[in-house]
Design a protein around this motif. Structure first.
Motif, PDB file in Angstrom:
ATOM      1  N   PHE A 172       0.887  -1.134  -0.030  1.00 15.36           N
ATOM      2  CA  PHE A 172      -0.255   0.073  -0.260  1.00 15.36           C
ATOM      3  C   PHE A 172       0.756   1.402  -0.082  1.00 15.36           C
ATOM      4  N   VAL A 173       0.684   2.318  -0.942  1.00 16.74           N
ATOM      5  CA  VAL A 173       1.428   3.503  -0.871  1.00 16.74           C
ATOM      6  C   VAL A 173       0.529   4.649  -0.573  1.00 16.74           C
ATOM      7  N   VAL A 232       5.602  -5.420  -9.028  1.00 16.69           N
ATOM      8  CA  VAL A 232       5.351  -5.186  -7.776  1.00 16.69           C
ATOM      9  C   VAL A 232       3.683  -4.840  -7.726  1.00 16.69           C
ATOM     10  N   ILE A 233       2.813  -5.103  -6.852  1.00 18.67           N
ATOM     11  CA  ILE A 233       1.596  -4.821  -6.966  1.00 18.67           C
ATOM     12  C   ILE A 233       1.133  -3.510  -5.924  1.00 18.67           C
ATOM     13  N   TRP A 291      -2.997  -1.892  -8.646  1.00 21.64           N
ATOM     14  CA  TRP A 291      -2.309  -1.582  -9.721  1.00 21.64           C
ATOM     15  C   TRP A 291      -1.084  -2.572 -10.049  1.00 21.64           C
ATOM     16  N   ALA A 292      -0.731  -2.881 -11.053  1.00 19.14           N
ATOM     17  CA  ALA A 292       0.575  -3.668 -11.480  1.00 19.14           C
ATOM     18  C   ALA A 292       1.618  -2.358 -11.820  1.00 19.14           C
ATOM     19  N   ALA A 293       2.872  -2.424 -11.277  1.00 14.43           N
ATOM     20  CA  ALA A 293       4.023  -1.705 -11.345  1.00 14.43           C
ATOM     21  C   ALA A 293       5.173  -2.318 -11.722  1.00 14.43           C
ATOM     22  N   VAL A 341       4.153   2.810 -12.506  1.00 15.14           N
ATOM     23  CA  VAL A 341       2.744   2.251 -12.486  1.00 15.14           C
ATOM     24  C   VAL A 341       2.338   1.747 -14.242  1.00 15.14           C
ATOM     25  N   ALA A 342       1.962   0.781 -14.102  1.00 14.70           N
ATOM     26  CA  ALA A 342       1.606   0.472 -15.473  1.00 14.70           C
ATOM     27  C   ALA A 342       0.093   0.167 -16.030  1.00 14.70           C
ATOM     28  N   GLU A 343      -0.580  -0.704 -14.999  1.00 19.76           N
ATOM     29  CA  GLU A 343      -1.836  -1.145 -15.205  1.00 19.76           C
ATOM     30  C   GLU A 343      -3.061  -1.257 -14.134  1.00 19.76           C
TER      31      GLU A 343
END
Length: 247
Positions: A16-17, A49-50, A59-61, A75-77
């Motif tokens: 979590f961010v 990394v999720i 998000w997938a990163a 961050v990708a998707e």
């Protein structure tokens, strides 16, 4: 021809961010989370990394850089939107540290929308390290692949909690002296709700009387056995989720 590996991999670490995430955003991870990624999970450039932000979802990163004290992610998707959370609060009497740690962890897993620690006359503990408590809820959510965190409040005294109680929210009081069967009461209720449980020594008679006199309160029974504070909180949450929640 070998199958194309699933992306993102199920083994990808989760965090979590604080930032609100969006595609293309660069996120810098520092401190203990960076140590976890770089030294424990040993991520490298290109690894997945999720990330979750408790706002938009999951998000997938991809790792773009691993430094000595930080890790940078791109961050990708968007994988999942933030999950819907039943409107249930847990108002739990503050317990000794290890026992309340269990309440924090399991209430997060079970899906409480808010955790409100409460101070009563028989509470053994009277303080809560909110930063540490928050870390426990975050870790529990990460381990259970949740996309939402419970709101964690500072401890309040019982009389202050009752005086400021919001109109329209039912207050199910787990009373060791008895009440309507909890499963029956929960199943018949629709709308915002909260569960009120006591500390190690339970509520004294004056506190019990003030709770029962509150217009929002409904005394419920968790069965014929006397339960410890942490057991009562988690048992009541589980029953509510099964009868009126999202199980």
């Amino acid at each position: 021809m070998p199958a194309t590996p699933a992306w993102p991999p199920k083994s990808a670490p989760r965090l979590f961010v604080a930032e609100t995430l969006a595609a293309g955003l660069s996120v810098r991870i520092e401190g203990n989370p960076a140590h976890y990624l770089a030294r424990v999970m040993r991520v490298d450039a290109g690894d997945t990394v999720i990330l979750c932000d408790d706002v938009t979802g999951e998000w997938a990163a991809r790792v773009s850089d691993v430094g000595k004290r930080d890790v940078t992610l791109a961050v990708a998707e968007l994988l999942r939107e933030r999950e819907a959370v039943p409107d249930l609060w847990l108002c739990a009497g503050l317990l000794k540290k290890d026992r309340f740690d269990l309440v924090l962890e399991k209430a997060t897993e079970l899906g409480a929308a808010r955790i409100q620690p409460m101070l009563t006359r028989r509470c053994v503990a009277d303080k809560l390290n909110l930063e540490r408590a928050r870390a426990i809820t975050v870790e529990a959510a990460e381990q259970c692949a949740r996309t939402a965190l419970p709101e964690l409040c500072a401890p309040v005294k019982l009389d202050a909690l009752l005086a400021a109680w919001p109109e329209g929210r039912a207050l199910f009081f787990a009373d060791e002296n008895g009440g309507e069967p909890a499963a029956q009461a929960f199943a018949a209720h629709a709308g915002p709700a909260a569960i009120l449980t006591g500390p190690e020594g339970g509520f004294d008679e004056a506190e019990r009387a003030s709770i029962r006199a509150h217009p929002a309160a409904r005394a419920v029974s968790l069965g014929p056995r006397i339960l410890r504070g942490e057991t009562a909180s988690l048992a009541a949450l589980a029953v509510w989720m099964a009868r009126a929640g999202d199980w």
